[in-house]
Design a protein around this motif. Structure first.
Motif, PDB file in Angstrom:
ATOM      1  N   ASN A  11       0.812  -1.232   0.000  1.00  0.00           N
ATOM      2  CA  ASN A  11       0.000   0.000   0.000  1.00  0.00           C
ATOM      3  C   ASN A  11       0.838   1.272   0.000  1.00  0.00           C
ATOM      4  OD1 ASN A  11      -2.496  -1.237  -0.192  1.00  0.00           O
ATOM      5  ND2 ASN A  11      -2.675  -1.481   2.023  1.00  0.00           N
ATOM      6  N   ARG A  14       2.074   1.817  -3.447  1.00  0.00           N
ATOM      7  CA  ARG A  14       0.970   2.279  -4.313  1.00  0.00           C
ATOM      8  C   ARG A  14       0.821   3.801  -4.176  1.00  0.00           C
ATOM      9  NH1 ARG A  14      -2.689  -2.150  -5.548  1.00  0.00           N
ATOM     10  NH2 ARG A  14      -2.070  -3.959  -4.341  1.00  0.00           N
ATOM     11  N   GLN A  15       0.862   4.273  -2.942  1.00  0.00           N
ATOM     12  CA  GLN A  15       0.727   5.711  -2.711  1.00  0.00           C
ATOM     13  C   GLN A  15       1.916   6.478  -3.276  1.00  0.00           C
ATOM     14  OE1 GLN A  15      -2.137   7.126  -1.784  1.00  0.00           O
ATOM     15  NE2 GLN A  15      -2.778   4.996  -1.926  1.00  0.00           N
ATOM     16  N   ILE A  17       3.640   5.646  -5.875  1.00  0.00           N
ATOM     17  CA  ILE A  17       3.450   5.683  -7.336  1.00  0.00           C
ATOM     18  C   ILE A  17       2.473   6.794  -7.709  1.00  0.00           C
ATOM     19  CG2 ILE A  17       2.515   4.427  -9.326  1.00  0.00           C
ATOM     20  CD1 ILE A  17       3.625   1.843  -7.959  1.00  0.00           C
ATOM     21  N   ILE A  18       1.378   6.904  -6.974  1.00  0.00           N
ATOM     22  CA  ILE A  18       0.381   7.952  -7.256  1.00  0.00           C
ATOM     23  C   ILE A  18       1.033   9.327  -7.116  1.00  0.00           C
ATOM     24  CG2 ILE A  18      -1.758   9.024  -6.437  1.00  0.00           C
ATOM     25  CD1 ILE A  18      -2.190   6.383  -7.973  1.00  0.00           C
ATOM     26  N   THR A  21       3.630  10.045  -9.932  1.00  0.00           N
ATOM     27  CA  THR A  21       3.067  10.188 -11.278  1.00  0.00           C
ATOM     28  C   THR A  21       1.955  11.235 -11.340  1.00  0.00           C
ATOM     29  OG1 THR A  21       1.492   8.373 -10.923  1.00  0.00           O
ATOM     30  CG2 THR A  21       3.630   7.802 -11.903  1.00  0.00           C
ATOM     31  N   ARG A  25      -0.374  12.306 -14.589  1.00  0.00           N
ATOM     32  CA  ARG A  25      -1.821  12.074 -14.585  1.00  0.00           C
ATOM     33  C   ARG A  25      -2.569  13.370 -14.908  1.00  0.00           C
ATOM     34  NH1 ARG A  25      -3.477   7.347 -11.878  1.00  0.00           N
ATOM     35  NH2 ARG A  25      -1.688   6.105 -11.273  1.00  0.00           N
ATOM     36  N   TRP A  33      -6.171   5.505 -16.754  1.00  0.00           N
ATOM     37  CA  TRP A  33      -5.217   5.275 -15.662  1.00  0.00           C
ATOM     38  C   TRP A  33      -5.660   4.078 -14.835  1.00  0.00           C
ATOM     39  CZ3 TRP A  33      -0.637   7.492 -15.661  1.00  0.00           C
ATOM     40  CH2 TRP A  33      -0.468   8.644 -16.450  1.00  0.00           C
ATOM     41  N   SER A  36      -5.004   2.444  -8.350  1.00  0.00           N
ATOM     42  CA  SER A  36      -3.886   1.948  -7.538  1.00  0.00           C
ATOM     43  C   SER A  36      -4.148   0.550  -6.976  1.00  0.00           C
ATOM     44  CB  SER A  36      -3.549   2.932  -6.421  1.00  0.00           C
ATOM     45  OG  SER A  36      -4.630   3.056  -5.529  1.00  0.00           O
ATOM     46  N   GLU A  37      -5.405   0.213  -6.701  1.00  0.00           N
ATOM     47  CA  GLU A  37      -5.686  -1.131  -6.169  1.00  0.00           C
ATOM     48  C   GLU A  37      -5.401  -2.230  -7.199  1.00  0.00           C
ATOM     49  OE1 GLU A  37      -9.720   0.581  -7.459  1.00  0.00           O
ATOM     50  OE2 GLU A  37      -8.024   1.309  -6.294  1.00  0.00           O
ATOM     51  N   PHE A  39      -2.582  -2.128  -9.146  1.00  0.00           N
ATOM     52  CA  PHE A  39      -1.139  -2.198  -9.382  1.00  0.00           C
ATOM     53  C   PHE A  39      -0.618  -3.575  -8.971  1.00  0.00           C
ATOM     54  CE2 PHE A  39      -0.440   2.649  -8.575  1.00  0.00           C
ATOM     55  CZ  PHE A  39      -0.888   2.937  -9.858  1.00  0.00           C
ATOM     56  N   LEU A 122       0.733   1.562 -15.636  1.00  0.00           N
ATOM     57  CA  LEU A 122       0.168   2.812 -15.120  1.00  0.00           C
ATOM     58  C   LEU A 122      -1.093   3.226 -15.867  1.00  0.00           C
ATOM     59  CD1 LEU A 122       3.457   4.910 -14.803  1.00  0.00           C
ATOM     60  CD2 LEU A 122       2.175   3.801 -12.951  1.00  0.00           C
TER      61      LEU A 122
END
Length: 178
Positions: A11, A14-15, A17-18, A21, A25, A33, A36-37, A39, A122
């Motif tokens: 998790n 994941r955050q 990456i957000i 990027t 985005r 896109w 994230s869940e 990924f 992504l």
């Protein structure tokens, strides 16, 4: 049941990456896109498995990974795949453990061998003009991606088709032996 083997992304990663990027985005709001869940890093796409064969497939997977040690993965850079559309992704540095897992599963499921490139998808979008493509490629390659995390298990996922993005559910997890 449509299935694949993959590494789940923690998790906190994941955050990351957000956050890393976010500008991309914002610059490309029309892209599809990946939430994230969703990924993950695919180890091997299996395909359709009848539900009554899941136990047998799980046993084969367990025997295939019996001697695989945990490993660590590191992001390499963001880039593009191009086929019928473009796919923006974060490429992971080549890893002997992941490559070995992929090779074993190709042999187990008697699939065609293709070059294995561990990555986190992504976004996807239609093929842009040549100028747009090179501009996007340069932006991705200049994106400072800093991601690393341990891999201690792999998961058998079910992929359920949905209109915008598929839904991925973990069916079974397999610990890598220490």
């Amino acid at each position: 049941m449509r299935t694949f083997l993959a590494i789940d992304i923690p998790n906190n990663i994941r955050q990351d990456i957000i956050v890393q990027t976010a500008q991309l985005r914002k610059d490309y709001p029309n892209f599809n896109w990946v939430p994230s869940e969703n990924f993950h890093i695919t180890v091997h796409f299996i395909g359709d498995i009848p539900s009554d064969k899941l136990d047998i497939v799980s046993e084969h997977i367990e025997r295939t990974i019996f001697d695989i040690q945990p490993t660590y993965v590191y992001a390499h850079q963001a880039d593009l795949f191009i086929y019928k559309s473009i796919t923006a992704y974060i490429g992971m540095k080549q890893n002997k453990t992941l490559s070995m897992l992929n090779k074993r599963f190709v042999e187990l499921f008697e699939d065609k061998k293709e070059e294995y490139k561990p990555h986190i998808t992504l976004a996807k979008w239609k093929i842009p003009s040549k100028q747009q493509y090179f501009h996007l490629k340069k932006k991705l390659q200049n994106l400072p991606i800093e991601i690393e995390f341990p891999v201690t298990e792999i998961h058998l996922y079910e992929s359920i088709s949905k209109p915008k993005n598929p839904e991925y559910n973990i069916i079974k997890s397999f610990k890598l032996e220490e």
